[in-house]
Design a protein around this motif. Structure first.
Motif, short mmCIF file in Angstrom:
data_model
loop_
_atom_site.label_atom_id
_atom_site.label_comp_id
_atom_site.label_asym_id
_atom_site.label_seq_id
_atom_site.Cartn_x
_atom_site.Cartn_y
_atom_site.Cartn_z
N UNK A 241 0.83 -1.21 0.00
CA UNK A 241 0.00 0.00 0.00
C UNK A 241 0.86 1.26 0.00
N UNK A 242 0.21 2.37 -0.33
CA UNK A 242 0.80 3.69 -0.28
C UNK A 242 -0.11 4.57 0.56
N UNK A 243 0.47 5.31 1.51
CA UNK A 243 -0.31 6.07 2.47
C UNK A 243 -0.74 7.43 1.90
N UNK A 244 -1.77 8.05 2.48
CA UNK A 244 -2.29 9.33 1.97
C UNK A 244 -1.50 10.54 2.45
N UNK A 245 -1.77 11.66 1.80
CA UNK A 245 -1.13 12.93 2.13
C UNK A 245 -2.19 13.93 2.55
N UNK A 246 -2.02 14.52 3.75
CA UNK A 246 -2.98 15.53 4.21
C UNK A 246 -3.08 15.56 5.71
N UNK A 286 5.08 14.41 16.60
CA UNK A 286 4.64 13.07 17.00
C UNK A 286 4.84 12.04 15.90
N UNK A 287 5.22 12.49 14.70
CA UNK A 287 5.42 11.58 13.58
C UNK A 287 4.29 11.68 12.59
N UNK A 288 4.58 12.17 11.41
CA UNK A 288 3.58 12.31 10.37
C UNK A 288 3.65 11.17 9.38
N UNK A 289 3.56 11.50 8.09
CA UNK A 289 3.54 10.44 7.08
C UNK A 289 4.92 9.84 6.83
N UNK A 290 5.95 10.32 7.57
CA UNK A 290 7.26 9.68 7.54
C UNK A 290 7.39 8.64 8.66
N UNK A 291 6.30 8.41 9.37
CA UNK A 291 6.32 7.52 10.52
C UNK A 291 5.30 6.39 10.34
N UNK A 292 5.67 5.19 10.76
CA UNK A 292 4.78 4.03 10.67
C UNK A 292 4.70 3.38 12.04
N UNK A 438 -3.57 21.18 2.55
CA UNK A 438 -2.51 20.18 2.67
C UNK A 438 -2.90 18.84 2.06
N UNK A 439 -4.19 18.64 1.79
CA UNK A 439 -4.64 17.37 1.25
C UNK A 439 -4.21 17.24 -0.21
N UNK A 440 -3.72 16.07 -0.55
CA UNK A 440 -3.33 15.83 -1.93
C UNK A 440 -4.52 15.85 -2.86
N UNK A 441 -4.24 16.05 -4.13
CA UNK A 441 -5.30 16.07 -5.13
C UNK A 441 -5.73 14.65 -5.49
N UNK A 442 -7.02 14.48 -5.77
CA UNK A 442 -7.54 13.19 -6.22
C UNK A 442 -7.26 12.08 -5.23
N UNK A 443 -6.72 10.97 -5.73
CA UNK A 443 -6.48 9.82 -4.85
C UNK A 443 -5.23 9.98 -3.99
N UNK A 444 -4.49 11.08 -4.14
CA UNK A 444 -3.31 11.31 -3.31
C UNK A 444 -3.69 11.55 -1.85
N UNK A 445 -4.93 11.99 -1.64
CA UNK A 445 -5.40 12.19 -0.26
C UNK A 445 -5.92 10.88 0.33
N UNK A 446 -5.86 9.81 -0.45
CA UNK A 446 -6.36 8.52 0.02
C UNK A 446 -5.26 7.48 0.12
N UNK A 447 -5.58 6.32 0.69
CA UNK A 447 -4.67 5.19 0.76
C UNK A 447 -4.91 4.31 -0.47
N UNK A 448 -3.84 3.97 -1.16
CA UNK A 448 -3.93 3.09 -2.32
C UNK A 448 -3.37 1.72 -1.94
N UNK A 449 -4.16 0.67 -2.16
CA UNK A 449 -3.77 -0.69 -1.79
C UNK A 449 -3.61 -1.50 -3.07
N UNK A 450 -2.39 -1.93 -3.32
CA UNK A 450 -2.11 -2.69 -4.54
C UNK A 450 -2.53 -4.15 -4.39
N UNK A 451 -2.30 -4.74 -3.22
CA UNK A 451 -2.67 -6.14 -3.04
C UNK A 451 -2.75 -6.48 -1.56
N UNK A 452 -3.50 -7.56 -1.27
CA UNK A 452 -3.62 -8.11 0.08
C UNK A 452 -3.44 -9.62 -0.01
N UNK A 453 -2.57 -10.14 0.88
CA UNK A 453 -2.41 -11.59 0.99
C UNK A 453 -2.54 -11.99 2.45
N UNK A 454 -3.24 -13.10 2.66
CA UNK A 454 -3.44 -13.61 4.01
C UNK A 454 -3.20 -15.11 4.00
#
Length: 460
Positions: A241-246, A286-292, A438-454
């Motif tokens: 996944x890729x995390x959002x900006x905002x 406290x840690x922004x989008x550079x923190x997990x 500060x919110x990204x445009x379009x899907x940049x303000x959202x989380x994008x998930x390429x795949x999920x495996x369980x």
């Protein structure tokens, strides 16, 4: 009596220094030059110091110069017998070191658990498969006081060539609710609309009121889960996944129990695989989008959630988690649980269940009280060290906004609302001038998930 000469008479002194010439004071007219000290041709004007013996200067001669020719490294022609033993000691020590290193590496490798696994979910999001994913629709904040209203609207959750996008939108932009209605005299009732997946009144409905400060949720987003469809007790999960900006966006990849086996949250546990904040890390201490963040939540009552004993945070430099895709994973067994980024080697936190007799002792809950009452132990009766992390958990993907549970601490990063305010959503909305740009445009303000495996632990 004065002498007729110009010299100064110096009386003789007895000394036990023998004939040491320095026993007699002397007078220098000037310091000798470098040429004079070297005995060059230009030193004729130099007068030796009176009374000082001038030693004969020996001309330097190299030890390698023999009969007018240099001898090439004479020490190499005759080997000292000690050299043989030095080589033996040196190469012997190297050999012993290599053997010890190999043994340590083997023991470390042998100690790593390598269970067999069975793949139970592999989704690359060509579409949103309703046989796998549920939309959790409500507006009550999911126990964290978040400000979004979750929907199944294609504007908030959709797929394309990149994968699944979970994107927050402004309520005023994606509904026919007006600004005046959002603030006053409008009823949102998701139960009547037939969409609410919760049961509580406050989770499904609200009336805006300008006097009380209650407003319709100003943001809409999405929350997808595999509850009742895909779950595991011990195994692995990996989400690319890729995390959002905002500012004040709260993306999360996490797991909750299928049933409240040991009681309401957090008594039955929670596993946070990856959480982040959309704020700029440079401006957010406290840690922004550079923190997990990865964590386990557990406790007999909400007031005694012991997540701080089982949590970890990883920071990256010169970039952040909204810039590229990463693999966020968890590996979970009866003996341990850890979360990681991109590789099992980069662990965010690691918990070894066998370190304590049980989770009740690990939390020290027998030594504390709530409202002057002793806490009830919901876990030790199982006889397992890892309870409540010993029953089925399902996966959740969502992007929340804001919240009043402390995930965004008060007074940090120009936060426009207070956790204890009764009008937090309105304060957040009123501060949109600071966060919306500060919110990204379009899907940049959202989380994008390429795949999920369980995977579940054990053979298929």
């Amino acid at each position: 009596m004065m002498s007729s000469s110009n010299s100064v008479h110096t009386p003789q002194r007895r000394s036990n220094l023998g004939t040491n010439p320095f026993s007699t004071p002397i007078r220098l007219s000037r310091a000798p030059s470098v040429d004079q000290l070297n005995g060059s041709e230009n030193s004729s004007s130099y007068t030796p110091l009176a009374g000082i013996h001038q030693p004969h200067r020996r001309k330097f001669k190299s030890a390698r110069l023999i009969d007018g020719e240099y001898d090439e490294k004479p020490w190499a022609t005759t080997k000292h017998p000690r050299l043989k033993f030095e080589r033996i000691i040196f190469y012997g020590a190297m050999g012993i070191g290599l053997v010890i290193g190999a043994v340590i590496c083997y023991m470390a490798y042998a100690s790593v658990s390598n269970h067999s696994y069975c793949l139970v979910l592999d989704d690359e999001f060509r579409s949103i498969n309703r046989d796998v994913w549920n939309f959790e629709v409500q507006r009550g904040g999911f126990g964290s006081g978040t400000f979004e209203w979750t929907t199944d609207d294609p504007k908030n959750a959709y797929t394309d060539a990149e994968g699944l996008h979970i994107v927050p939108t402004l309520t005023l932009e994606t509904t026919d609710i007006t600004k005046a209605q959002m603030i006053d005299n409008y009823v949102l009732n998701l139960t009547t609309a037939g969409t609410c997946t919760a049961t509580g009144i406050n989770d499904c409905s609200i009336r805006s009121n300008i006097t009380s400060g209650a407003i319709i949720n100003p943001i809409r987003s999405a929350r997808l889960s595999t509850k009742g469809k895909k779950f595991i007790t011990y195994g692995k999960v990996e989400v690319i996944a890729k995390m959002p900006k905002g500012n004040w966006l709260w993306p999360a990849i996490w797991m909750m129990p299928e049933r409240d086996t040991y009681g309401k949250w957090p008594a039955s546990g929670e596993i946070d695989i990856a959480e982040s904040r959309g704020n700029n890390g440079d401006d957010y201490p406290s840690g922004g989008r550079d923190s997990l963040i990865g964590a386990m939540h557990w406790g007999p009552v909400p007031e005694k959630d012991a997540f701080y004993k089982t949590t970890g945070q990883h920071l990256i430099r010169r970039t952040d988690y909204s810039q590229s895709f990463h693999t966020f994973g968890v590996e979970w067994s009866e003996d341990y649980l850890f979360t990681y980024i991109d590789s099992r080697l980069l662990q965010v936190f690691f918990t070894k269940f066998t370190k304590y007799r049980n989770m009740w002792d690990r939390g020290g809950f027998g030594e504390v009280t709530v409202n002057k009452s002793a806490l009830f132990d919901p876990w030790s009766q199982t006889g397992k060290r890892n309870t409540p992390f010993d029953h089925p958990f399902y996966l959740i993907l969502n992007v929340a906004v804001g919240g009043t549970n402390g995930f965004f601490p008060d007074g940090v990063g120009n936060k426009p609302w207070g956790d204890f305010s009764e009008t937090g959503p309105k304060e957040f909305w009123d501060g949109q001038g600071s966060w919306l740009p500060t919110w990204g445009e379009g899907d940049k303000r959202g989380m994008t998930v390429k795949s999920v495996k369980m995977w579940k632990q054990g053979a298929c």
